[in-house]
Write a protein that holds these residues in place. Sequence first.
Motif, PDB file in Angstrom:
ATOM      1  N   VAL A  76       0.847  -1.186   0.000  1.00  0.00           N
ATOM      2  CA  VAL A  76       0.000   0.000   0.000  1.00  0.00           C
ATOM      3  C   VAL A  76       0.889   1.244   0.000  1.00  0.00           C
ATOM      4  N   VAL A  77       0.779   2.036  -1.059  1.00  0.00           N
ATOM      5  CA  VAL A  77       1.572   3.255  -1.218  1.00  0.00           C
ATOM      6  C   VAL A  77       0.842   4.447  -0.614  1.00  0.00           C
ATOM      7  N   SER A  78      -0.471   4.501  -0.809  1.00  0.00           N
ATOM      8  CA  SER A  78      -1.275   5.566  -0.205  1.00  0.00           C
ATOM      9  C   SER A  78      -2.695   5.060  -0.002  1.00  0.00           C
ATOM     10  N   GLY A  79      -3.375   5.640   0.978  1.00  0.00           N
ATOM     11  CA  GLY A  79      -4.739   5.237   1.277  1.00  0.00           C
ATOM     12  C   GLY A  79      -4.782   3.955   2.084  1.00  0.00           C
ATOM     13  N   SER A  80      -5.923   3.287   2.035  1.00  0.00           N
ATOM     14  CA  SER A  80      -6.093   2.032   2.757  1.00  0.00           C
ATOM     15  C   SER A  80      -7.164   1.200   2.069  1.00  0.00           C
ATOM     16  N   GLU A  84      -3.187  -0.432   5.741  1.00  0.00           N
ATOM     17  CA  GLU A  84      -2.919   1.005   5.677  1.00  0.00           C
ATOM     18  C   GLU A  84      -1.651   1.269   4.858  1.00  0.00           C
ATOM     19  N   THR A  85      -1.369   2.543   4.633  1.00  0.00           N
ATOM     20  CA  THR A  85      -0.149   2.922   3.923  1.00  0.00           C
ATOM     21  C   THR A  85       1.061   2.239   4.564  1.00  0.00           C
ATOM     22  N   GLY A  86       1.872   1.595   3.737  1.00  0.00           N
ATOM     23  CA  GLY A  86       3.051   0.879   4.210  1.00  0.00           C
ATOM     24  C   GLY A  86       2.813  -0.600   4.459  1.00  0.00           C
ATOM     25  N   CYS A 119      -7.110   4.123  -3.031  1.00  0.00           N
ATOM     26  CA  CYS A 119      -5.917   3.444  -2.545  1.00  0.00           C
ATOM     27  C   CYS A 119      -4.990   3.177  -3.720  1.00  0.00           C
ATOM     28  N   THR A 120      -3.713   3.431  -3.528  1.00  0.00           N
ATOM     29  CA  THR A 120      -2.710   3.119  -4.543  1.00  0.00           C
ATOM     30  C   THR A 120      -1.788   2.048  -3.985  1.00  0.00           C
ATOM     31  N   MET A 121      -1.559   1.015  -4.794  1.00  0.00           N
ATOM     32  CA  MET A 121      -0.716  -0.095  -4.375  1.00  0.00           C
ATOM     33  C   MET A 121       0.342  -0.371  -5.426  1.00  0.00           C
TER      34      MET A 121
END
Length: 141
Positions: free
Chosen positions: A76-80, A94-96, A119-121
Motif C-alpha cells: 500500500v503506497v497511499s490510502g487504505s 494502511e499505507t506501508g 488506494c494506490t498499491m
Amino acid sequence: MKKPLPTVPAVCVYAGRDGLSHLADVDLPALAQVTDEDGKVRFVGSTGATVMGFVVGTGPTGEDWHRASMAGLSIVVSGSWEIEAGSGDRRQLETGSVLLMLDTEGQGHRAHPLGDGGCTMLGVGIDEVTRAAFTLLVPPK
C-alpha cells in the motif's frame, strides 16, 4: 554469533486445505545491505520478481470473490483498503502495509478501498522459487 536479518511484517492470503481462503500474519525476510571495499552497495538475499506495476483503486471494484492471477506482493503506497478471506477474517491494510498473495487457487478473496481517497498499491509478481520459500512461512490450515 551472527545477527539475524530483520524481517518485514505482512498479511498473507492463501488457500487452505479446506477450500477456503485464510489470512495469516507472516514475517518476510529482509535483504542484507553490504558495502563493498570499493564503496558500492549490494543487497544479499534478494528474491525473484516477474512483473511490477502500480494499481489505483477508487471504488468497490474488488467486492466479488476473486483469486490472485499470480503469486505476489501488494504494497500500500497511499490510502487504505480491506481484504476479506473466505474464513471470515478481515484486515485493513494502511499505507506501508504489505500483502502476500498466495491464493492463486481455491475460493479467493474480496477486497475494496476504504475512504473517499481510494488506494494506490504497488503490485509485484514473484517467481516460483520465491513463492515456494514464502509458502513455508504460512501456517497449515
